[in-house]
Design an enzyme around this catalytic site. Structure first.
Site, PDB file in Angstrom:
ATOM      1  N   ASP A 100      29.946  51.702  41.009  1.00 49.93           N
ATOM      2  CA  ASP A 100      31.199  51.729  41.674  1.00 49.93           C
ATOM      3  C   ASP A 100      31.052  52.216  43.244  1.00 49.93           C
ATOM      4  OD1 ASP A 100      33.720  50.618  40.446  1.00 49.93           O
ATOM      5  OD2 ASP A 100      32.833  51.682  38.892  1.00 49.93           O
TER       6      ASP A 100
ATOM      7  N   GLU B 212      41.564  44.042  34.099  1.00 51.85           N
ATOM      8  CA  GLU B 212      40.595  44.681  33.802  1.00 51.85           C
ATOM      9  C   GLU B 212      40.729  46.017  33.841  1.00 51.85           C
ATOM     10  OE1 GLU B 212      36.319  45.315  35.923  1.00 51.85           O
ATOM     11  OE2 GLU B 212      37.040  43.084  35.824  1.00 51.85           O
TER      12      GLU B 212
END
Lengths: 417, 271
Positions: free
Chosen positions: B64, B53
């Site tokens: 995040d 990824e």
């Protein structure tokens, strides 16, 4: 969604208007968020739509506005200040006189009520200048909700008084040190908290941005400003104003006062952004004027956004923490592109001049955010001339900005603050 | 299209045929440098990642956690650009794994959805994971990904309603990204029990592979998840390892060791 049309006599006719897609203002708005938040946004949308037609909710909110906020806020004519506005007549809508010192309380009382209706026990918010944070902490204290406020580290320093107020009110204040450590980073952190704790927590966004339904909902909780002001101006002068002027960071006070005038075609809607050190300097928050500003997505909504050649957010700057934001509410983007509203900017220098002028001519110390609107009023007033009538939303009071103003005007010796 | 695209769906099908889950490793381009990140992605492939990824660093990465956000800040401060992502995608493909780009939507929007899709396909990328783009807002991307034969991976979460699971999985191609827990990225001591239930709910509405992300950091966790999911996605633990003290060569070796452990984990979890 409904909006209204008004004939020249100023009668109120509410007319339903179809929208292309829920949550969209032309090409702007939408819902650009992690999937984890979609159910919460749908729950919120349902709750606020039910509240909008629930007499019990409306009565409770009206009672709070009358007995707690201090509504209706008054209209003040400022002739000595108006002498610097080309002779046009200038009226201030005094949102600075609301409890907690700004328009922000209109929105958070309503959102706090909805938080309780959704069965949630915790409310979080972001704040730049601290006005929304103080208002949220106040509503949380009033209604027995747990409260956490996210604030950029830079802003906690320039708004230390408001940090203390939030803490006194029982809120936890988290200083965010990531990125530019200002409002946009506080929003990032609040969104992270919300994703993690969404089952118990409502995120009370403080302005007309974010994912649907926030832009529409926050506007609706502030539209009382324009509804009151429009009736007050008509009663005082017998006519509608030529221009309605308000500062625009995210744009909540501006949408609040603009909304009731959108259908009044003869009324100019003038938003004033933060020109900072000048648009050409790159240190500003003039989303509609800067060359780096194009449509993009930030914090859940499509709107104008200050971004670099890759789409990374460019840091904004303003002397007023409340306008220091690289994007703007999507409805403003639509009003701008459709030509219904006009946007200009005021530099920090112009803002401080207007701030001082209102204080010295009228005995009113405005928030630095609101002083941007005063710059716009001076410019628009000169364009209109002596027959002009200008309505200005004085969105907040300047107590919180004394540190900045004292330093700017050299009223304190270094190290004494 | 000049490159040979390795579809992530093909890789997951191959792993399924082997009776095991796939290991999917995440790293952001540009951390600690562009060259260092490309080298690290090659290490991931060599040590057993089936899919990489490839993250594009972003100024406002709201889903995040602190480890990834700090890495993205370093990458951006070091001058990482969206262009560099295409270089990394080519490197991953050349190393023999499928590359799927993980990106916040504004970066694609700003480059132009059609242009981005064409460039990604040309560089051999499999598709996109879009953490802040739900299918409801994704018509341009759905059209472009169809035109260029790219996978599109949307996220489902423990909070997703049955109706949302149908909406999201119907739009997915390649695999479905199931967030193991409500929250942001970051290694956790235990993976939420919601994960297994979410996978079961997803399987009721789609035959697409279901991969679990958010919170996985150890061989034991990888094995635990591999017992019921089609893929195990590891991000922050790899980023943190790459960001340790010392010479880059040493950190790459540490990354190789951790990746090999996780690869062993997904094999231990065979169904």
């Amino acid at each position: 969604m409904t909006t209204h049309t008004t004939d020249s006599a100023g009668t109120d006719d509410l007319v339903p208007v179809e929208v292309e897609r829920p949550g969209r203002f032309g090409a702007f708005g939408g819902r650009y968020v992690p999937e984890a938040l979609i159910p919460a946004l749908e729950q919120l949308d349902e709750a606020r739509q039910k509240a909008a037609v629930d007499p019990e909710f409306q009565d409770e909110l009206a009672r709070l506005h009358a007995t707690y906020t201090g509504r209706p806020s008054i209209l003040t004519e400022v002739p000595r200040f108006a002498a610097h506005c080309g002779g046009a007549r200038v009226l201030l809508k005094r949102e600075d006189l609301n409890h907690t010192g700004s328009h922000k309380i209109n929105n958070v009382l309503a959102q706090a009520l909805i938080t309780k209706r959704m069965g949630k026990t915790r409310i979080i918010a972001e704040t730049g200048a601290g006005q929304h944070g103080v208002a949220t902490a106040t509503a949380a204290a009033l209604m027995g909700l747990e409260c956490r406020i996210y604030m950029g580290k830079v802003d906690t320093e320039r708004q230390a008084l408001n940090v203390a107020r939030m803490k006194i009110l029982g809120a936890e204040v988290v200083a965010v040190e990531h990125g530019s450590a200002t409002l946009k980073d506080a929003i990032n952190e609040a969104l992270r908290d919300w994703v993690t704790n969404v089952s118990t927590t409502h995120y009370a966004i403080g302005t007309v941005t974010g994912p649907h339904p926030f832009p529409e909902m926050v506007r609706d909780f502030h539209k009382i400003i324009g509804e009151e002001a429009r009736a007050q101006v008509l009663e005082l002068t017998g006519r509608l104003p030529d221009a309605v002027v308000a500062c625009v960071g995210g744009g909540s006070n501006a949408m609040g006062i603009f909304h009731r005038f959108v259908g009044d075609e003869g009324v100019r809607l003038v938003g004033v952004e933060a020109g900072g050190e000048g648009v050409e300097s790159g240190r500003h928050a003039a989303r509609f004027a800067g060359s780096s500003s194009t449509p993009g997505v930030l914090h859940g909504a499509m709107s104008y956004l200050m971004q670099d050649r890759d789409g990374q957010t460019v840091e904004s700057h303003s002397i007023s923490a409340g306008l220091d934001y690289p994007s703007v509410g999507p409805e403003h983007a639509h009003l701008r592109d459709s030509g219904r509203a006009e946007y200009r900017y005021a530099t920090d220098d112009q803002v401080m001049e207007a701030f001082s002028l209102l204080a010295r001519t009228e005995g009113i110390i405005p928030a630095l955010e609101s002083a941007h609107a005063l710059v716009g009023a001076m410019q628009v007033g000169r364009e209109l001339g002596p027959d002009g009538l200008v309505l200005v939303n004085l969105s907040g009071r300047g107590d919180k900005d004394m540190h900045t103003a004292a330093a700017w005007f050299g009223l304190v010796e270094e190290g004494t603050q | 299209m000049t490159a040979t695209t390795t579809g992530v769906g093909e890789v997951l099908a191959r792993c399924r045929a082997e009776g095991r889950a796939a290991l999917i490793g995440y790293l952001p381009v540009g951390y600690p440098t562009v060259e260092g990140s490309v080298a690290a992605m090659r290490v991931l492939v060599e040590a057993g990642c089936d899919v990489v990824e490839v993250g594009i660093p972003y100024s406002d990465p709201v889903i995040d956690g602190p480890v990834n956000q700090e890495a993205m800040s370093v990458a951006l401060a070091g001058g990482a650009r969206v262009d560099d992502v295409l270089t990394a995608v080519e490197a991953v493909r050349d190393a023999g794994a499928a590359a799927v780009v993980m990106t916040y939507w504004n970066l694609v929007l700003h480059r132009g959805v059609e242009r981005f899709a064409a460039e990604l396909a040309a560089s051999g990328g499999s598709g996109l994971i879009t953490p802040d783009l739900v299918p409801d807002e994704a018509q341009d991307w759905l059209d472009a990904s169809d035109r260029h034969g790219l996978d599109r991976v949307f996220l489902v979460a423990p909070s997703s309603t049955p109706e949302r699971l149908v909406t999201v999985t119907t739009a997915c191609r390649g695999f479905v990204y199931a967030a193991s827990t409500m929250g942001v990225t970051g290694a956790r001591t235990s993976v939420d029990s919601d994960a297994r239930g979410l996978v079961e709910r997803v399987r009721q509405v789609t035959d697409l592979p279901v991969c679990i992300g958010l919170g996985v950091s150890t061989r034991a966790q990888a094995a635990e998840i591999a017992a019921y999911a089609d893929g195990v996605i590891v991000g922050s633990a790899l980023v943190r390892t790459l960001g340790g003290e010392g010479e880059l060569a040493d950190r790459l070796e540490a990354l190789r060791t951790l990746t090999a452990e996780l690869a062993a984990g997904v094999r231990e979890g065979q169904r």
